[in-house]
Design a protein around this motif. Sequence first.
Motif, mmCIF file in Angstrom:
data_model
loop_
_atom_site.group_PDB
_atom_site.id
_atom_site.type_symbol
_atom_site.label_atom_id
_atom_site.label_comp_id
_atom_site.label_asym_id
_atom_site.label_seq_id
_atom_site.Cartn_x
_atom_site.Cartn_y
_atom_site.Cartn_z
ATOM 1 N N MET A 1 0.799 -1.025 -0.001
ATOM 2 C CA MET A 1 -0.086 0.055 -0.210
ATOM 3 C C MET A 1 0.941 1.107 -0.064
ATOM 4 S SD MET A 1 -3.059 -0.934 0.020
ATOM 5 C CE MET A 1 -4.133 0.373 0.934
ATOM 6 N N ILE A 4 0.373 5.386 -1.400
ATOM 7 C CA ILE A 4 -1.180 5.734 -0.784
ATOM 8 C C ILE A 4 -0.869 6.709 -0.079
ATOM 9 C CG2 ILE A 4 -3.415 5.221 -0.100
ATOM 10 C CD1 ILE A 4 -3.202 2.789 -1.135
ATOM 11 N N ARG A 282 -6.610 0.070 -6.496
ATOM 12 C CA ARG A 282 -6.797 0.486 -5.184
ATOM 13 C C ARG A 282 -8.183 0.989 -4.817
ATOM 14 N NH1 ARG A 282 -1.785 4.714 -5.439
ATOM 15 N NH2 ARG A 282 -0.177 3.273 -5.389
#
Length: 319
Positions: A1, A4, A282
């Motif tokens: 991740m 982000i 995402r």
Amino acid sequence: MSGIRTTALRSLPVILALAGAALAGAVTAAPPARAQSPVAIGAPLTGEVVLNRDIEVRIGPSEDARIVMTMKQGKALNALGTPRGTYWTEVAIGGQPIGYVPADSLDPALMVTGRPAIGGEGPRPPKSAGSQPADALPPHRSAAVVPRAAWDKAAQTPAEGYVVAAAPIAATEILANRKRRGFTLRKGDVVALIGAANGEATLALPAGTRALAPVQGLVGVVAPYPLPGMPPVEPGMLYGIKLGDYVSYAEGLRAWREFTAGPGSAYRDLPPMVWPVFQKARLLYGVGVAPFTRLQVDTACGTLAQRGLDCTVIELDTF
């Protein structure tokens, strides 16, 4: 991740910085510093408003002016204008001026005072793609508002946000005996979202089963219409204000609660406006408020700028 990044709401309450200003050779009270906003930077409020906190009403646009009365948070007033070089707004009750209050103590009565929709039916769907100019936005946007009845049916199932089918979508229901059954989500169907990965969403159906469907064609639901206790919105194009994107529903919900406990207190009695945003591989969660007309969204962004918050205006799909 990695990569982000979340857009967090600023610390609450917002501390307004004051700067000196001169008007007609005289030194007057300085206006609060305003954050940059894409729409209506620092626009003074006029029209129907509500107090966002308990306040003292003064006879003139100055901290030194005599106090004529006090009023409680939530009181509905009419804003008559803000004299240049001050941050005090003249207010009235029933058309009768009563004095001045700090400009940042007022929020627009956006969804309370809007005229009812023709026939009370809510917004009209956007025109078909064939009737739009070549440079128009894509027919399906990243957020939507849906009829109250569709929302209430989906909201019976706890979830991390809700989505609406913007077109017929082939889906697969996972039954209790682990068998699978194909079915079609109809355009306008609102369903609860459990999660999404690899371009596929896991949905919770009202029947108590789960389903799998491609995220293509699913749009995050910001809010129902009409909102609880509010009149129907006007027909036509509707807009929302996005305050930020978050990496999880829990973080988005926390941001919503912080917002409605501070500068967004006018919206604290509404359902949390935290919606799924599908961005390629995402899943993010948007936080904001909606629905607004074009004029309403301009006014609301100006108010948020006075609170030190930025806002991004988004167009909404309607069903």
